[in-house]
Design an enzyme around this catalytic site. Structure first.
Site, short mmCIF file in Angstrom:
data_model
loop_
_atom_site.label_atom_id
_atom_site.label_comp_id
_atom_site.label_asym_id
_atom_site.label_seq_id
_atom_site.Cartn_x
_atom_site.Cartn_y
_atom_site.Cartn_z
N ILE A 50 1.12 -0.91 0.23
CA ILE A 50 -0.04 0.11 -0.20
C ILE A 50 0.99 1.14 -0.23
O ILE A 50 1.52 1.21 0.92
CB ILE A 50 -1.31 0.00 0.92
CG1 ILE A 50 -1.79 -1.35 0.87
CG2 ILE A 50 -2.02 1.30 1.45
CD1 ILE A 50 -2.62 -1.72 2.53
N LYS A 59 -14.00 -6.52 -4.12
CA LYS A 59 -14.39 -7.22 -3.55
C LYS A 59 -15.14 -8.20 -5.16
O LYS A 59 -15.87 -7.92 -5.68
CB LYS A 59 -15.85 -7.15 -2.39
CG LYS A 59 -16.42 -8.68 -2.05
CD LYS A 59 -17.68 -8.45 -1.40
CE LYS A 59 -18.53 -9.77 -0.25
NZ LYS A 59 -19.04 -8.64 0.55
N ASP A 152 -27.20 -10.30 10.14
CA ASP A 152 -26.13 -10.90 10.40
C ASP A 152 -24.69 -9.75 11.54
O ASP A 152 -23.56 -9.46 11.38
CB ASP A 152 -25.25 -11.36 9.35
CG ASP A 152 -24.25 -12.71 10.14
OD1 ASP A 152 -24.49 -13.45 11.21
OD2 ASP A 152 -22.76 -12.99 9.61
#
Length: 185
Positions: A50, A59, A152
């Site tokens: 990074i 994702k 969740d």
């Protein structure tokens, strides 16, 4: 038509008018082409270290796996939620696109750890616990007011941003949309 009238009123020659209109047509065509540019995975470079600049989390969801598990609607709901809810309490979605094999969600990179890891490392949270509980309530409220329910809520789905503030994440399989006091799953 307005431009053509103004050119005539400004005593611009017919040849100059035609040249200007052709030039503006080319610029408009180029602009419209840029507007239609489809984003793809090739527009991003995966980083191992990074560094400086804007860093995103990607994702990557395999279409065949989603279809096999029957998660297509769940993924659509997650994408819609992330696109609709602009809150400091949940992870931000910047881009979404697909290719033949995968769907991609380009989201905010959260360099902090999840609250479960923090708890396991420190074993006990004292003052921070109240802070994180309050921010969790705000996060849940921020998606609830957009008619979504996160089914969740757990420490693994609560992440910390670089300033230590909590962000709710991982909506893929746990979104229900409600309407008129009835819950649909």
């Amino acid at each position: 038509m307005v431009l053509e009238e103004k050119l005539v009123d400004a005593y611009v020659s017919e040849e100059d008018q035609n040249n200007l209109l052709k030039f503006l047509e080319k610029k408009e065509t180029k602009y419209m082409g840029l507007q239609r540019h489809k984003m793809g995975v090739e527009d991003f470079e995966l980083l191992t270290i990074i560094g400086n600049g804007q860093v995103y989390a990607m994702k990557k969801l395999h279409k065949s796996e989603m279809m096999r598990r029957g998660h297509v609607e769940h993924v659509k709901a997650e994408r819609n939620l992330l696109a609709e809810v602009d809150s400091n309490c949940s992870v931000k979605l910047y881009f979404s696109f697909q290719d033949d094999e995968c769907l991609y969600l380009i989201m905010e990179y959260l360099p902090g750890e999840d609250v479960m890891t923090l708890l396991m490392r420190n074993y006990i949270l004292t003052v921070e616990a109240r802070f994180y509980v309050a921010e969790t309530v705000l996060a849940i409220k921020s998606i609830y007011k957009h008619n979504y329910i996160h089914r969740d809520i757990k420490l693994d789905n609560l992440f910390l941003d670089r300033y230590g503030h909590l962000r709710l994440s991982d909506f893929e399989l746990w979104i229900a949309v409600f309407s008129r006091n009835r819950i649909f799953q």
